[in-house]
Design a protein around this motif. Structure first.
Motif, PDB file in Angstrom:
ATOM      1  N   ALA A 129       0.730  -1.267  -0.120  1.00  0.00           N
ATOM      2  CA  ALA A 129      -0.014   0.069   0.023  1.00  0.00           C
ATOM      3  C   ALA A 129       0.758   1.311  -0.146  1.00  0.00           C
ATOM      4  O   ALA A 129       0.606   2.146  -0.687  1.00  0.00           O
ATOM      5  CB  ALA A 129      -0.973   0.105   1.127  1.00  0.00           C
ATOM      6  N   LEU A 130       1.911   1.321   0.690  1.00  0.00           N
ATOM      7  CA  LEU A 130       2.852   2.463   0.955  1.00  0.00           C
ATOM      8  C   LEU A 130       3.544   2.616  -0.147  1.00  0.00           C
ATOM      9  O   LEU A 130       3.721   3.905  -0.607  1.00  0.00           O
ATOM     10  CB  LEU A 130       3.669   2.378   2.142  1.00  0.00           C
ATOM     11  N   SER A 134       3.448   6.413  -2.281  1.00  0.00           N
ATOM     12  CA  SER A 134       4.727   7.137  -2.723  1.00  0.00           C
ATOM     13  C   SER A 134       4.993   7.509  -4.124  1.00  0.00           C
ATOM     14  O   SER A 134       5.314   8.337  -4.532  1.00  0.00           O
ATOM     15  CB  SER A 134       6.023   6.240  -1.997  1.00  0.00           C
ATOM     16  N   ARG A 135       4.798   6.499  -5.075  1.00  0.00           N
ATOM     17  CA  ARG A 135       5.074   6.772  -6.379  1.00  0.00           C
ATOM     18  C   ARG A 135       4.064   7.829  -6.810  1.00  0.00           C
ATOM     19  O   ARG A 135       4.444   8.618  -7.635  1.00  0.00           O
ATOM     20  CB  ARG A 135       4.690   5.546  -7.013  1.00  0.00           C
ATOM     21  N   GLU A 136       2.692   7.742  -6.275  1.00  0.00           N
ATOM     22  CA  GLU A 136       1.737   8.497  -6.780  1.00  0.00           C
ATOM     23  C   GLU A 136       2.088   9.969  -6.232  1.00  0.00           C
ATOM     24  O   GLU A 136       1.726  11.187  -7.076  1.00  0.00           O
ATOM     25  CB  GLU A 136       0.436   8.166  -6.285  1.00  0.00           C
ATOM     26  N   ARG A 156      -5.947   6.659  -3.091  1.00  0.00           N
ATOM     27  CA  ARG A 156      -6.461   5.689  -4.093  1.00  0.00           C
ATOM     28  C   ARG A 156      -5.559   4.860  -4.406  1.00  0.00           C
ATOM     29  O   ARG A 156      -5.670   3.616  -4.507  1.00  0.00           O
ATOM     30  CB  ARG A 156      -7.003   6.447  -5.398  1.00  0.00           C
ATOM     31  N   ALA A 157      -4.160   5.096  -4.593  1.00  0.00           N
ATOM     32  CA  ALA A 157      -3.273   4.210  -4.812  1.00  0.00           C
ATOM     33  C   ALA A 157      -3.158   3.193  -3.599  1.00  0.00           C
ATOM     34  O   ALA A 157      -2.674   2.120  -3.948  1.00  0.00           O
ATOM     35  CB  ALA A 157      -1.882   4.983  -5.257  1.00  0.00           C
ATOM     36  N   GLY A 161      -3.600  -0.659  -3.849  1.00  0.00           N
ATOM     37  CA  GLY A 161      -2.591  -1.602  -3.383  1.00  0.00           C
ATOM     38  C   GLY A 161      -2.813  -2.621  -2.362  1.00  0.00           C
ATOM     39  O   GLY A 161      -2.400  -3.738  -2.232  1.00  0.00           O
ATOM     40  N   ALA A 162      -3.687  -2.263  -1.603  1.00  0.00           N
ATOM     41  CA  ALA A 162      -4.028  -3.065  -0.414  1.00  0.00           C
ATOM     42  C   ALA A 162      -5.250  -4.291  -0.818  1.00  0.00           C
ATOM     43  O   ALA A 162      -4.838  -5.346  -0.533  1.00  0.00           O
ATOM     44  CB  ALA A 162      -4.643  -2.247   0.882  1.00  0.00           C
TER      45      ALA A 162
END
Length: 204
Positions: A129-130, A134-136, A156-157, A161-162
């Motif tokens: 999730a993290l 971070s990329r977003e 949202r990212a 991811g979760a």
């Protein structure tokens, strides 16, 4: 982004963890120790008390205090992992805090937890999730958008991811002991990480 913003972020994260405590514990019951929600709720309650006892003066102090408290007060792996994220963010922040500075500090926090947990995206952990969040954030900085949109994108990212951990086989932590039986369950650490990122968007 001043000290009040960072306090509001952590306090809203505490609120969301409290609201989702039972859900997080249910997720953990399937592939872990069935205590993730309870432990994290207790830890964030202690963080809020630490703020009340000694109000932080700077954004960095907010994160350093939160991180240190979580490490001391949360049992299992969650305390050191979440604590490392916040402490590394606090060490990496410049003052005043810009969106670009926040994104860089957030990335440093993710790197810290990857190193501590010896984990990477795809291992079915909080990093799933993290890291997308971070990329977003970094992409939002490049796009020149404001903080609210950047944090909404990151939230949202993180949520996506979760959810993407559900079909994964766990390769780290207690869930990895289950082998194929870990498939089909959302990782509780990724779920709680998504809540913490969601709190950013809520207070922006």
């Amino acid at each position: 982004m001043d000290t009040r913003f960072f306090v509001a972020w952590i306090e809203d994260a505490a609120r969301l963890v409290r609201l989702q405590r039972e859900h997080l514990t249910e997720l953990d019951a399937a592939i872990g120790d069935a205590d993730h929600g309870t432990n994290l709720d207790r830890g964030f309650t202690e963080v809020r008390q630490a703020f009340a006892d000694q109000p932080p003066d700077t954004p960095a102090q907010v994160l350093l205090s939160a991180g240190a408290t979580l490490i001391r007060r949360v049992g299992g792996a969650s305390g050191p992992l979440y604590g490392s994220v916040f402490r590394q963010m606090g060490r990496s922040l410049d003052d005043p805090v810009t969106l670009a500075g926040f994104a860089a500090a957030f990335e440093a926090g993710v790197v810290a937890v990857e190193r501590l947990g010896k984990t990477a995206p795809g291992d079915k952990t909080m990093v799933d999730a993290l890291a997308p969040a971070s990329r977003e954030l970094a992409r939002a900085v490049r796009d020149g958008v404001g903080a609210r949109e950047a944090f909404e994108r990151a939230a949202r990212a993180a949520e996506e991811g979760a959810r993407a951990t559900i079909p994964l086989r766990a390769r780290k932590g207690r869930a990895s002991y289950l082998g194929e039986r870990s498939i089909g369950h959302e990782d509780p650490g990724a779920a709680s990480s998504a809540l913490i990122v969601a709190a950013l968007a809520a207070v922006a």
